[in-house]
Every structure is written in structure tokens, then in C-alpha cells.
Write an enzyme that holds these catalytic residues in place. Structure first.
Site, PDB file in Angstrom:
ATOM      1  N   GLU A 287      -3.129   8.416  -4.795  1.00 33.69           N
ATOM      2  CA  GLU A 287      -2.045   8.047  -5.707  1.00 33.69           C
ATOM      3  C   GLU A 287      -1.402   6.794  -5.148  1.00 33.69           C
ATOM      4  OE1 GLU A 287      -1.682   9.404  -8.480  1.00 33.69           O
ATOM      5  OE2 GLU A 287      -2.792  11.269  -8.212  1.00 33.69           O
ATOM      6  N   CYS A 321       7.451   4.567  -6.439  1.00 34.43           N
ATOM      7  CA  CYS A 321       6.231   4.014  -7.027  1.00 34.43           C
ATOM      8  C   CYS A 321       6.419   3.806  -8.519  1.00 34.43           C
ATOM      9  CB  CYS A 321       5.071   4.947  -6.763  1.00 34.43           C
ATOM     10  SG  CYS A 321       5.541   6.643  -6.995  1.00 34.43           S
TER      11      CYS A 321
HETATM   12  P1  NAP Z   1       1.418   3.073   3.161  1.00 31.30           P
HETATM   13  O1  NAP Z   1       1.936   1.994   4.010  1.00 31.30           O
HETATM   14  O2  NAP Z   1       0.137   2.884   2.457  1.00 31.30           O
HETATM   15  O3  NAP Z   1       1.331   4.392   4.082  1.00 31.30           O
HETATM   16  C1  NAP Z   1       1.009   5.646   3.531  1.00 31.30           C
HETATM   17  C2  NAP Z   1       0.397   6.513   4.609  1.00 31.30           C
HETATM   18  O4  NAP Z   1      -0.881   5.988   4.979  1.00 31.30           O
HETATM   19  C3  NAP Z   1       1.218   6.563   5.887  1.00 31.30           C
HETATM   20  O5  NAP Z   1       1.191   7.873   6.404  1.00 31.30           O
HETATM   21  C4  NAP Z   1       0.466   5.588   6.779  1.00 31.30           C
HETATM   22  O6  NAP Z   1       0.684   5.803   8.145  1.00 31.30           O
HETATM   23  C5  NAP Z   1      -0.952   5.895   6.393  1.00 31.30           C
HETATM   24  N1  NAP Z   1      -1.931   4.904   6.803  1.00 31.30           N
HETATM   25  C6  NAP Z   1      -1.734   3.585   7.083  1.00 31.30           C
HETATM   26  N2  NAP Z   1      -2.898   3.000   7.439  1.00 31.30           N
HETATM   27  C7  NAP Z   1      -3.854   3.962   7.388  1.00 31.30           C
HETATM   28  C8  NAP Z   1      -5.251   3.973   7.638  1.00 31.30           C
HETATM   29  N3  NAP Z   1      -5.915   2.883   8.009  1.00 31.30           N
HETATM   30  N4  NAP Z   1      -5.936   5.129   7.479  1.00 31.30           N
HETATM   31  C9  NAP Z   1      -5.292   6.248   7.089  1.00 31.30           C
HETATM   32  N5  NAP Z   1      -3.966   6.295   6.836  1.00 31.30           N
HETATM   33  C10 NAP Z   1      -3.244   5.166   6.980  1.00 31.30           C
HETATM   34  O7  NAP Z   1       2.494   3.463   2.049  1.00 31.30           O
HETATM   35  P2  NAP Z   1       4.065   3.623   2.233  1.00 31.30           P
HETATM   36  O8  NAP Z   1       4.635   2.296   2.576  1.00 31.30           O
HETATM   37  O9  NAP Z   1       4.377   4.751   3.110  1.00 31.30           O
HETATM   38  O10 NAP Z   1       4.488   4.058   0.768  1.00 31.30           O
HETATM   39  C11 NAP Z   1       4.702   3.152  -0.262  1.00 31.30           C
HETATM   40  C12 NAP Z   1       3.516   3.052  -1.189  1.00 31.30           C
HETATM   41  O11 NAP Z   1       3.191   4.334  -1.709  1.00 31.30           O
HETATM   42  C13 NAP Z   1       3.782   2.188  -2.405  1.00 31.30           C
HETATM   43  O12 NAP Z   1       2.664   1.389  -2.653  1.00 31.30           O
HETATM   44  C14 NAP Z   1       3.987   3.212  -3.515  1.00 31.30           C
HETATM   45  O13 NAP Z   1       3.739   2.726  -4.810  1.00 31.30           O
HETATM   46  C15 NAP Z   1       3.042   4.270  -3.131  1.00 31.30           C
HETATM   47  N6  NAP Z   1       3.399   5.547  -3.744  1.00 31.30           N
HETATM   48  C16 NAP Z   1       2.667   6.013  -4.806  1.00 31.30           C
HETATM   49  C17 NAP Z   1       3.003   7.193  -5.428  1.00 31.30           C
HETATM   50  C18 NAP Z   1       2.203   7.753  -6.567  1.00 31.30           C
HETATM   51  O14 NAP Z   1       2.372   8.924  -6.874  1.00 31.30           O
HETATM   52  N7  NAP Z   1       1.348   6.975  -7.199  1.00 31.30           N
HETATM   53  C19 NAP Z   1       4.106   7.904  -4.962  1.00 31.30           C
HETATM   54  C20 NAP Z   1       4.828   7.410  -3.884  1.00 31.30           C
HETATM   55  C21 NAP Z   1       4.456   6.229  -3.278  1.00 31.30           C
HETATM   56  P3  NAP Z   1       1.750   4.905   8.966  1.00 31.30           P
HETATM   57  O15 NAP Z   1       3.069   5.177   8.387  1.00 31.30           O
HETATM   58  O16 NAP Z   1       1.585   5.431  10.348  1.00 31.30           O
HETATM   59  O17 NAP Z   1       1.313   3.488   8.815  1.00 31.30           O
END
Ligand code: NAP
Ligand code: MG
Length: 525
Positions: A287, A321
Site C-alpha cells: 500500500e 497517504c
Molecule cells: P517508508 O519510508 O517507505 O518506510 C516504510 C517502512 O519501510 C519503514 O518501516 C521502513 O523502515 C521500511 N523500509 C525502508 N527501507 C526498506 C527496505 N529496503 N526494505 C524493507 N523495508 C524498508 O514510508 P514512511 O515514510 O514510513 O511512510 C510514508 C509513506 O507511506 C508515504 O509514501 C505514504 O503515502 C505511504 N502510506 C500509504 C498508505 C496506504 O494505505 N496506501 C498508508 C499510509 C502511508 P525505516 O523506518 O527503518 O526506514
């Protein structure tokens, strides 16, 4: 068998208990402050694990000098051990009758409900959400626990008698869990999304290794403690706090992982999906982001539209999001609408310490987001016309946190980076159009397709919008959030296009099936 949304603030306001709501939250704030020196372990097979790489101090975005807890820097070895523990438990858990599993999650919902003010108060420190947003996040987590329990019961564990192709064949369809799932969650709904994805995987009989966002690990730890208290057997849920590059990478590379459920940014999601489909194709629910539009037509009720747009663009600092980052406005009402929008935002979108009840916008999540805000604001000033905001609070009492102004920018070129890219900040671009047809075309001219809204009093316009908009979650005239605020069992939440790999909404009827594979069983009599 029924399901009811938790809706704490709504229910308490209706019962004229708003003062009590504030009192409980304020008391909880004082209480959680006393726990800021807690050292949290990881959990593997029910045991506390302290990482060989040591721990890190978790700070609050309200004040970067304020530590709110200490968490483990999980290692590759910790992650492997967690996967092994989950694998060992899978057989037993998957064969546990679904009714028994459901009872644990229903009990967890009750425990969480009893702790909701404490959880909400801690969440405000964890990621900067104001009290209304953080209680709604906790409510949503409770809703997921209850709703997925309800769905398991309603679908009788997803076992169905099929037809009889031949008179002597007795055919059954059974949905069965896959094995060990990696659950990787984002910072912005640290309890709701964490609990929702975890529950989806576990209630259907899988075991999990959960990795929360490094900025906001505390809610996942609280969730673990609640599940344990509810009687979840050791090893079903394993929790490894640690970085995406170590714990995350191991999770998506390890051959013993059967599936991944991820919510987060598009670049990370794309990488995970590529990994999970590179050899044997494994289930991978991602997502991802959005670039969500709200259309305001010449037939809109302006007061409704103003509030709906402002709440969507600036609720939790545009870090949902579903946040509105593109306002698509009909040119003949633009002047009047913008005047009202600027007034509403100036009056109502207060910025400050989000533990205070009058505050609308707390800080953005971290230094990177704070720096991104400066970068994109400069770009907006250079390439467009900034109508409001564009500054950070770098002096005064907010200077130690990541506080920024709600920002509206007009007159950017149509293919500008601010119009195309998800910024995840309180920066909204204004795009002027001549008519609804053009508005929908502009709305759809993005790689994303998560949420979209329209404000119009015309049923013809409304029908045209629903018929043509390319987005998973769509709203007409929603003042509490023109593109935001989906409720479990009301608005299944999932994206189209680049916003999701499956387009089946969380909190909807088709979510749980994604965590299971079908087996047809035929007995010949
Ligand atoms: P993010 O930076 O992509 O991080 C999400 C998760 O992925 C974190 O636990 C992060 O760990 C982990 N991660 C990072 N690099 C990784 C890798 N190489 N392999 C596996 N996991 C990895 O996202 P965010 O900043 O937390 O959240 C914001 C984003 O989420 C926005 O783009 C938003 O639109 C999206 N979102 C979407 C929805 C939906 O339902 N569509 C809902 C909420 C949020 P670390 O924190 O340790 O880096
Ligand atoms: Mg991030």
C-alpha cells in the site's frame, strides 16, 4: 454478529462528554511522560531480545532534544531468529481453530480500548499527531481487530461447500494461511496500520515478524504487549525494531518468508515487490503513496468545500497517504473559494505543541521532512505563487521541533515536480480548470490512484466523477475530510495504479483473503 466503529471523540461529544475526553487525554499525557526512560526490547519467540548492536534513543518530533524511549537496533541475526521462531510456530497456529484465534483478537480490542487515552497520548509524542488524530488512529486499530474478527466469523473461517460436478463428489473450498509473513509498517499510522496489517496476517493463521518504522517504534511495542496480554501464544508475533536497510532487507530476502505486507513509500514498495516476485512469486501486498486530488466545481457548496479541502490538506501536516495535495478548482468560483480557504486555514489551522487541545498541526515527522519542506517551499516560491505559508518555525518556542506552516501554492507549471511527486508535507498545489471534464482529466493525470474527492451539489457532476475517476477511495462532499478519514467497514482503503499492488482495501470485505491461499478438497464417495 455485528461490528461497530469505536469513534471515541464522536461518541463522547454526542454524550456531551467532551470535557471528560480532554481530561482523560491530558491526564494520559502526564502519565506517559513518566515512561520516557523505558528501554524496550525486541521480541523473538516470546522472549525479550537485546540487540548486539545496542539501542537508539527515540525522540519526539515536537522537540528533538526530548527522548521518549530507547529501542533496539535490530540486526540481521535478530531478524533470522525471529523468522525461525515464527516458522516454528506456524504449524500449531495455523491449525488452531479460527474461533479460538478470533477470541484473542477480540480480547485485544477490549484491552486496547481500555488503554486508548494512554496510547493516544504516547502517539502524540511518537509522531506528532494532535489528540483528535491520535485517538482516531487508536480507534482505527481497535476497529481492525474487531472487524477482522467479525469477518472471520461471518465467513466461517473461509471454508465453503462447493457444487457437485458429479453426484459422487463432495467438494469443499478452504482458504489456508501461507506461513511466515513480514509486516513492515510506516510512521504515519503507527498503531492503526501496524495493528491492521498484523491482524490481517495473524487472524488468518499466519505467523509474523513485524518491523515498524524506525521513527515510530513505540506503538508497535505497545501493540505487542497488548497481544501478549490477550493471550497470543509466543512465536505467533515477533517484533524486530531496526532499520529498513538491515531488518527490512533481511525480511524481504529471507527464503523462509512466505509473504510481505507493506505500507509505505513508493520507492521502498517497488523494491519489495521486485524482490518478492523475482524468483518464486510470493504474495506481496504493498500500500503506497498518493497524489490525491480534490475537485471543487462551480456547483459546490463553498463552505463545505473549504473545510473539506483544508482538513484534507493540513490534517496531520499532509502526512496522510490520503492527504489532498492537488486542489483542482473551477475558474469561475476560484476567487471566492480561495478567499474562504485562506481565511479558514489562517483561523483554524493552528501550529504548535500537538498535546494542546487547540492545536491543529503538530510537527512533521523528522529532520528529513523538515528539510524537504524548506526545499519544496523554495521551489514553490521560485516556480509558482505561494498564497500562504512556505516557512519553518526556526525561532521562538517551536524552534526545537520540526514545525512548518500550512502552505498553498498556485500557478505552477502543470508537470511541475510539486504537482507530480508525493511530498508528504502540508504543501497543496492549486490547479485551475474550466469545467468538470477537464478537472477529472487533470485529477487522473498522475501515476497514483489512492483517494480523490469532489465537492458539487449536482448529481450529474457527482455521477460523472464516480464514473470516471481513477482512484480506490472516493468521496463526494465530505467535509470532515474531502479525501481523508476512511473508516473501517465504511470506506475500504486501498489504491489503484501505482498506489497499491492489490487494490483491495484495508477494512473492507476482500482484505483477509489476500493472506490465504485456496485449496479445493474433493472426496469421492
Ligand atoms: P517508508 O519510508 O517507505 O518506510 C516504510 C517502512 O519501510 C519503514 O518501516 C521502513 O523502515 C521500511 N523500509 C525502508 N527501507 C526498506 C527496505 N529496503 N526494505 C524493507 N523495508 C524498508 O514510508 P514512511 O515514510 O514510513 O511512510 C510514508 C509513506 O507511506 C508515504 O509514501 C505514504 O503515502 C505511504 N502510506 C500509504 C498508505 C496506504 O494505505 N496506501 C498508508 C499510509 C502511508 P525505516 O523506518 O527503518 O526506514
Ligand atoms: Mg520515510
Amino acid at each position: 454478529m455485528t461490528f461497530k466503529n469505536e469513534r471515541t471523540f464522536f461518541e463522547m461529544s454526542k454524550a456531551k462528554k467532551t470535557e471528560l475526553f480532554h481530561k482523560k487525554y491530558d491526564e494520559a499525557v502526564e502519565k506517559v511522560k513518566k515512561g520516557f526512560d523505558t528501554h524496550y526490547p525486541n521480541y523473538v519467540g516470546g522472549k525479550k531480545v537485546f540487540s548486539s548492536d545496542g539501542e537508539y534513543a527515540v525522540i519526539t518530533p515536537i522537540n528533538k532534544n526530548q527522548v521518549i524511549g530507547y529501542c533496539q537496533k535490530g540486526t540481521v541475526e535478530d531478524t533470522r531468529n525471529a523468522i525461525a521462531a515464527a516458522k516454528e510456530m506456524f504449524g500449531k497456529w495455523s491449525r488452531t481453530p479460527y474461533q479460538k484465534r478470533v477470541k484473542i483478537f477480540q480480547k485485544a480490542a477490549k484491552i486496547m480500548s481500555a488503554k486508548k487515552f494512554e496510547l493516544a497520548a504516547l502517539m502524540t509524542f511518537d509522531n506528532g499527531k494532535n489528540r483528535y488524530e491520535s485517538i482516531a488512529d487508536v480507534d482505527e486499530a481497535i476497529d481492525f481487530l474487531n472487524f477482522y474478527s467479525y469477518l472471520m466469523l461471518k465467513n466461517r473461517g473461509f471454508v465453503n461447500k462447493m457444487g457437485k460436478p458429479f453426484p459422487n463428489e463432495d467438494c469443499t473450498s478452504v482458504l489456508k494461511p501461507y506461513g511466515v509473513w513480514a509486516v513492515i509498517s510506516p510512521f504515519n499510522f503507527p498503531l492503526a496500520i501496524t495493528a491492521g496489517m498484523s491482524t490481517g496476517a495473524m487472524i488468518t493463521g499466519n505467523t509474523i515478524v513485524l518491523k515498524p518504522a524506525s521513527d515510530t517504534p513505540l506503538m508497535a511495542l505497545k501493540f505487542y504487549e497488548i497481544m501478549k496480554e490477550a493471550g497470543l501464544p509466543d512465536g505467533v508475533m515477533n517484533l524486530v525494531v531496526g532499520s529498513g536497510s538491515t531488518v527490512g532487507e533481511e525480511l524481504i530476502s529471507n527464503p523462509d518468508i512466505a509473504g510481505v505486507v507493506f505500507t509505505g513509500s513508493r520507492p521502498v514498495g517497488k523494491r519489495i515487490y521486485a524482490k518478492m516476485t523475482s524468483d518464486v512469486v510470493k504474495p506481496c501486498i504493498t500500500e503506497l503513496g498518493g497524489k490525491n486530488p480534490i475537485i471543487v466545481t462551480s456547483k459546490a457548496n463553498l463552505n463545505k468545500a473549504i473545510e473539506g479541502v483544508a482538513r484534507s490538506a493540513f490534517g496531520f501536516d499532509g502526512q496522510k497517504c490520503s492527504a489532498c495535495s492537488r486542489l483542482i478548482i473551477a475558474e469561475d468560483i476560484k476567487e471566492k473559494f480561495m478567499e474562504g480557504l485562506l481565511r479558514w486555514t489562517k483561523e483554524r489551522v493552528t501550529v504548535g505543541d500537538p498535546t494542546r487541545k487547540e492545536i491543529f498541526m503538530g510537527p512533521v515527522i523528522n529532520q528529513k521532512a523538515y528539510d524537504d519542506f524548506a526545499h519544496y517551499s523554495e521551489m514553490a516560491k521560485r516556480d509558482g505563487n505561494v498564497l500562504l505559508g512556505g516557512n519553518r518555525f526556526e525561532t521562538g518556542e517551536l524552534k526545537d521541533g520540526f514545525f512548518v506552516e500550512p502552505t498553498i501554492v498556485d500557478n505552477l507549471p502543470p508537470d511541475h515536480e510539486i504537482i507530480r511527486t508525493e511530498l508528504f508535507l502540508p504543501i497543496m498545489a492549486v490547479i485551475t480548470v474550466k469545467n468538470l471534464e477537464e478537472a477529472v482529466k487533470v485529477a487522473n493525470s498522475t501515476e497514483y490512484g489512492l483517494t480523490a474527492g469532489i465537492f458539487t451539489e449536482s448529481t450529474k457532476e457527482r455521477d460523472y466523477f464516480f464514473d470516471n475517476i481513477e482512484a480506490g477511495v472516493t468521496y463526494c462532499n465530505r467535509t470532515v475530510g474531502g479525501s481523508t478519514g476512511a473508516m473501517v467497514n465504511g470506506q475500504p482503503f486501498g489504491g489503484w495504479k501505482a498506489s497499491s499492488s492489490t487494490a483491495k482495501g484495508a477494512g473492507g470485505l476482500y482484505y483477509l483473503q489476500q493472506f490465504m491461499r485456496e485449496q479445493s478438497q474433493t472426496i469421492v464417495k
